[in-house]
Design a protein around this motif. Structure first.
Motif, short mmCIF file in Angstrom:
data_model
loop_
_atom_site.label_atom_id
_atom_site.label_comp_id
_atom_site.label_asym_id
_atom_site.label_seq_id
_atom_site.Cartn_x
_atom_site.Cartn_y
_atom_site.Cartn_z
N ILE A 162 66.52 -10.12 -55.77
CA ILE A 162 67.50 -10.36 -56.81
C ILE A 162 67.36 -9.39 -57.98
CG2 ILE A 162 66.13 -12.04 -58.12
CD1 ILE A 162 69.88 -12.40 -57.35
N LYS A 163 66.15 -8.90 -58.23
CA LYS A 163 65.93 -8.03 -59.39
C LYS A 163 66.15 -6.55 -59.09
CE LYS A 163 62.75 -10.89 -62.08
NZ LYS A 163 61.46 -10.92 -62.81
N TYR A 205 73.76 -16.18 -59.85
CA TYR A 205 72.40 -16.41 -60.35
C TYR A 205 72.38 -16.31 -61.87
CZ TYR A 205 67.38 -15.74 -61.03
OH TYR A 205 66.09 -15.86 -61.46
N ALA A 206 73.11 -15.34 -62.43
CA ALA A 206 73.20 -15.22 -63.88
C ALA A 206 73.80 -16.48 -64.49
CB ALA A 206 74.04 -14.00 -64.25
N ILE A 217 71.51 -11.57 -73.11
CA ILE A 217 72.31 -10.91 -72.09
C ILE A 217 71.53 -9.81 -71.39
CG2 ILE A 217 74.40 -9.55 -71.67
CD1 ILE A 217 75.71 -11.05 -73.97
N GLN A 218 70.70 -9.07 -72.13
CA GLN A 218 69.90 -8.02 -71.49
C GLN A 218 68.92 -8.62 -70.49
OE1 GLN A 218 70.26 -4.55 -71.83
NE2 GLN A 218 68.98 -4.73 -70.00
N PHE A 219 68.40 -9.79 -70.80
CA PHE A 219 67.51 -10.48 -69.86
C PHE A 219 68.27 -10.82 -68.58
CE2 PHE A 219 65.77 -14.38 -68.02
CZ PHE A 219 64.43 -14.03 -67.87
N LEU A 220 69.51 -11.26 -68.72
CA LEU A 220 70.33 -11.58 -67.55
C LEU A 220 70.56 -10.33 -66.70
CD1 LEU A 220 73.04 -13.86 -69.22
CD2 LEU A 220 71.12 -14.61 -67.81
N LEU A 229 73.99 -2.61 -68.55
CA LEU A 229 74.61 -3.71 -69.28
C LEU A 229 76.13 -3.65 -69.16
CD1 LEU A 229 74.58 -6.09 -71.24
CD2 LEU A 229 74.37 -4.45 -73.13
N SER A 230 76.67 -2.44 -69.21
CA SER A 230 78.13 -2.30 -69.15
C SER A 230 78.67 -2.72 -67.79
CB SER A 230 78.53 -0.84 -69.45
OG SER A 230 77.96 0.04 -68.51
#
Length: 253
Positions: A162-163, A205-206, A217-220, A229-230
Motif C-alpha cells: 500500500i505504501k 484506504y485513505a 493530508i501529507q500523511f495520507l 500531493l498534487s
C-alpha cells in the motif's frame, strides 16, 4: 525442510503482561508483532496478514471487540483465527463475542501452556484445512479462481504494497497471469481498468484513515503510496467529488 515460523499479532496494553506474552511466544518459535491497542493493530493489519491474532478485550482507543468487527469486514481476514484474552467476563459478553465469530477465549490469569497449546491447535487445524482445500501445485490442471477469490488475491497484494507504487507487471506476475488477462478480469468484475482499480484501492484506504480520525493530508499521501500531493489531491477529488481538505472538513461537521 524446516517449517517457517508462524506470524502472531499480539495486542495488549498492559506492558508487563504484554512483554511476558511476547517473550513466551518468541521462545515458542513464533514471529511476534506486539501492538498496544486496537487502533495501532488496525493500522498494522491494513498492510499485513498474520497467521493468528491474539487481543486483549478492553483497551484504550480501541478494544479487541471493536477491532475484530472492523477487520472481519475485509474478506482477507476470514481465515485468520482471532483469540480474545481478558479478565473477568460475564457470560452475556462472552457469548456475544463468540456469536460475532471470535474463535476462542483465554481467561486471565492463564497458564502459559494453555495459551501455547490453544494457539498451536488452532494453527494446526487451519493448516490441515488449507492443505485439504489447496490444489496440487504440481498438477497440470489449471484451477481458475472464483471471482471473489481473484479479487481477494489482488487486494491482499495491494494491501501488502500500500505504501509503494506497485506496477501492473509486478501485480500480474504475482497472480501468475498476463497483463492483458489481468486487465480483462478486472474489467469484467468491476467495470474498471486495472490502473483505476489500483488507484481507487489506495483512495479507499485513505478514506478509512480519515474515518479513523486522520487529518494530516501529507500523511495520507505517504501512507497510500501516491507519488505526489498534487496527484493524490486530483485523484481524490475525481473519486470522491471533494478535495481531501474539504472532505475532511465535511466529516467534522
Amino acid at each position: 525442510m524446516k517449517n517457517e515460523k508462524k506470524n502472531v499479532v499480539l495486542i495488549e496494553d498492559n506492558l508487563a503482561l504484554g512483554e511476558s506474552i511476547f517473550d513466551l511466544l518468541t521462545l515458542s518459535d513464533f514471529n511476534v508483532k506486539w501492538l498496544k491497542n486496537g487502533y495501532e493493530a488496525l493500522m498494522y493489519l491494513n498492510c499485513n496478514l498474520p497467521d493468528i491474532i491474539i487481543s486483549d478485550l478492553v483497551m484504550p482507543v480501541m478494544g479487541g471487540d471493536e477491532l475484530f468487527l472492523k477487520i472481519r469486514k475485509s474478506n482477507k481476514f476470514n481465515s485468520v483465527p482471532f483469540i480474545i484474552i481478558t479478565a473477568n467476563i460475564d457470560d452475556e459478553t462472552k457469548f456475544k463475542q463468540l456469536e460475532n465469530g471470535v474463535n476462542d477465549y483465554i481467561m486471565k490469569p492463564f497458564k502459559t501452556r494453555e495459551l501455547i497449546l490453544k494457539i498451536k491447535n488452532i494453527l494446526n487445524l487451519k493448516d490441515q484445512i488449507s492443505k485439504k482445500n489447496s490444489p496440487d501445485p504440481f498438477s497440470k490442471v489449471t484451477i481458475k479462481l472464483s471471482e471473489k477469490d481473484f479479487l481477494v488475491s489482488i487486494n491482499t497484494i495491494l494491501s501488502k504494497n500500500i505504501k509503494k507504487t506497485i506496477d501492473i507487471d509486478e501485480l500480474s506476475s504475482q497472480l501468475y497471469v498476463s497483463k492483458s488477462t489481468l486487465d480483462k478480469k478486472i474489467r469484467k468484475r468491476t467495470n474498471k481498468n486495472i490502473s483505476q482499480y489500483m488507484r481507487e484501492f489506495k483512495l479507499d484506504y485513505a478514506l478509512k484513515l480519515i474515518y479513523l480520525g486522520e487529518r494530516n493530508i501529507q500523511f495520507l499521501v505517504d501512507e497510500t503510496g501516491f507519488n505526489s500531493l498534487s496527484y493524490f489531491s486530483t485523484s481524490f477529488k475525481k473519486y470522491v467529488g471533494l478535495t481531501p481538505r474539504d472532505y475532511i472538513k465535511s466529516t467534522q461537521n
